[in-house]
Design a protein around this motif. Sequence first.
Motif, PDB file in Angstrom:
ATOM      1  N   HIS A  29       0.842  -1.205   0.000  1.00 12.78           N
ATOM      2  CA  HIS A  29       0.000   0.000   0.000  1.00 12.78           C
ATOM      3  C   HIS A  29       0.879   1.258   0.000  1.00 12.78           C
ATOM      4  O   HIS A  29       0.650   2.207  -0.753  1.00 12.78           O
ATOM      5  CB  HIS A  29      -0.903  -0.029   1.245  1.00 12.78           C
ATOM      6  CG  HIS A  29      -2.147   0.792   1.111  1.00 12.78           C
ATOM      7  ND1 HIS A  29      -3.183   0.731   2.002  1.00 12.78           N
ATOM      8  CD2 HIS A  29      -2.517   1.714   0.187  1.00 12.78           C
ATOM      9  CE1 HIS A  29      -4.130   1.571   1.638  1.00 12.78           C
ATOM     10  NE2 HIS A  29      -3.749   2.178   0.542  1.00 12.78           N
ATOM     11  N   HIS A  84      -3.998   9.362   1.442  1.00 10.41           N
ATOM     12  CA  HIS A  84      -3.183   8.305   2.066  1.00 10.41           C
ATOM     13  C   HIS A  84      -2.362   8.856   3.236  1.00 10.41           C
ATOM     14  O   HIS A  84      -2.189   8.178   4.243  1.00 10.41           O
ATOM     15  CB  HIS A  84      -2.281   7.627   1.031  1.00 10.41           C
ATOM     16  CG  HIS A  84      -3.021   6.647   0.181  1.00 10.41           C
ATOM     17  ND1 HIS A  84      -3.606   6.995  -1.007  1.00 10.41           N
ATOM     18  CD2 HIS A  84      -3.338   5.338   0.388  1.00 10.41           C
ATOM     19  CE1 HIS A  84      -4.240   5.932  -1.514  1.00 10.41           C
ATOM     20  NE2 HIS A  84      -4.088   4.917  -0.692  1.00 10.41           N
ATOM     21  N   TRP A 132     -13.531   6.048  -0.133  1.00 10.61           N
ATOM     22  CA  TRP A 132     -13.148   6.347   1.253  1.00 10.61           C
ATOM     23  C   TRP A 132     -14.385   6.716   2.063  1.00 10.61           C
ATOM     24  O   TRP A 132     -15.318   7.312   1.537  1.00 10.61           O
ATOM     25  CB  TRP A 132     -12.202   7.549   1.287  1.00 10.61           C
ATOM     26  CG  TRP A 132     -10.881   7.340   0.609  1.00 10.61           C
ATOM     27  CD1 TRP A 132     -10.656   7.291  -0.750  1.00 10.61           C
ATOM     28  CD2 TRP A 132      -9.609   7.148   1.235  1.00 10.61           C
ATOM     29  NE1 TRP A 132      -9.312   7.087  -0.986  1.00 10.61           N
ATOM     30  CE2 TRP A 132      -8.653   7.004   0.216  1.00 10.61           C
ATOM     31  CE3 TRP A 132      -9.182   7.118   2.563  1.00 10.61           C
ATOM     32  CZ2 TRP A 132      -7.303   6.811   0.476  1.00 10.61           C
ATOM     33  CZ3 TRP A 132      -7.834   6.924   2.826  1.00 10.61           C
ATOM     34  CH2 TRP A 132      -6.910   6.767   1.794  1.00 10.61           C
ATOM     35  N   ASP A 166      -9.617   3.874   4.124  1.00 11.63           N
ATOM     36  CA  ASP A 166      -9.445   3.525   2.710  1.00 11.63           C
ATOM     37  C   ASP A 166     -10.179   2.206   2.472  1.00 11.63           C
ATOM     38  O   ASP A 166      -9.829   1.197   3.089  1.00 11.63           O
ATOM     39  CB  ASP A 166      -7.929   3.362   2.450  1.00 11.63           C
ATOM     40  CG  ASP A 166      -7.585   3.165   0.984  1.00 11.63           C
ATOM     41  OD1 ASP A 166      -8.485   2.825   0.193  1.00 11.63           O
ATOM     42  OD2 ASP A 166      -6.390   3.339   0.652  1.00 11.63           O
ATOM     43  N   HIS A 170      -7.291  -2.741  -2.408  1.00  7.75           N
ATOM     44  CA  HIS A 170      -5.848  -2.891  -2.125  1.00  7.75           C
ATOM     45  C   HIS A 170      -5.537  -2.663  -0.645  1.00  7.75           C
ATOM     46  O   HIS A 170      -4.487  -3.047  -0.166  1.00  7.75           O
ATOM     47  CB  HIS A 170      -4.997  -1.988  -3.030  1.00  7.75           C
ATOM     48  CG  HIS A 170      -5.142  -0.510  -2.802  1.00  7.75           C
ATOM     49  ND1 HIS A 170      -5.428   0.379  -3.811  1.00  7.75           N
ATOM     50  CD2 HIS A 170      -5.027   0.246  -1.689  1.00  7.75           C
ATOM     51  CE1 HIS A 170      -5.482   1.613  -3.326  1.00  7.75           C
ATOM     52  NE2 HIS A 170      -5.241   1.554  -2.035  1.00  7.75           N
TER      53      HIS A 170
HETATM   54 MN   MN3 Z   1      -5.120   3.133  -0.828  1.00  9.98          MN
END
Ligand code: MN3
Length: 205
Positions: A29, A84, A132, A166, A170
Amino acid sequence: MKYPYQMMQLPYAFDALEPVIDAKTMDIHYNKHYKGYLDKFNKVFEHMTDYHDKSFEELLCNLDSLPVIAHDGIRDFGGGVYNHELFWNVMSPKKQKPSEYFLKKIDMNFGSLMSFNEEFNKEANHIFGSGWAWLCTDKTGKLALMGTKNQNSPLEEGLYPILCIDVWEHAYYLKYQNRRAEFVADFWRIINWEYVEKRYQNYIK
Ligand code: MN3
């Protein structure tokens, strides 16, 4: 910001959030997904020298004032970096609880911590595809939940994000596969409330 923008250092080791987030997921990530957004952002931003002194918040709050050709790139890749970095910061290996001060705010806005927890999880589980879930505040300190698709930011809607999860696959697929709800529920064990509250107070003062 300083161009080219550099990766933020993770405030903990890749395996620090285990068993909630496994080390391999964290590594990929951070080193692949987050770095990918950052590299693409730097590419899009390279020739926008008039804007190099702006912060991500200034860019994402004022997308309409940027050259049209850069809108998508800044929203997707600039948003990808900004989101992020918030996500890394709102997690911690140190077990924490919201303070009395913040619990009162949660009660005022959601009735109780438990109903806030339920509403937040519902928002996170409800997002179709990648995106998100957010806890946001406005300048008056009123809290609100929000979901966004892709890397879109609540900043575009005039709200300031203080907590996020998130829910792109992934972020959890290696450990949780299709069980997003399990990941969302586990996420509550690693929330960095101290950081969330500091962010809240800095914004509303
Ligand atoms: Mn992400």
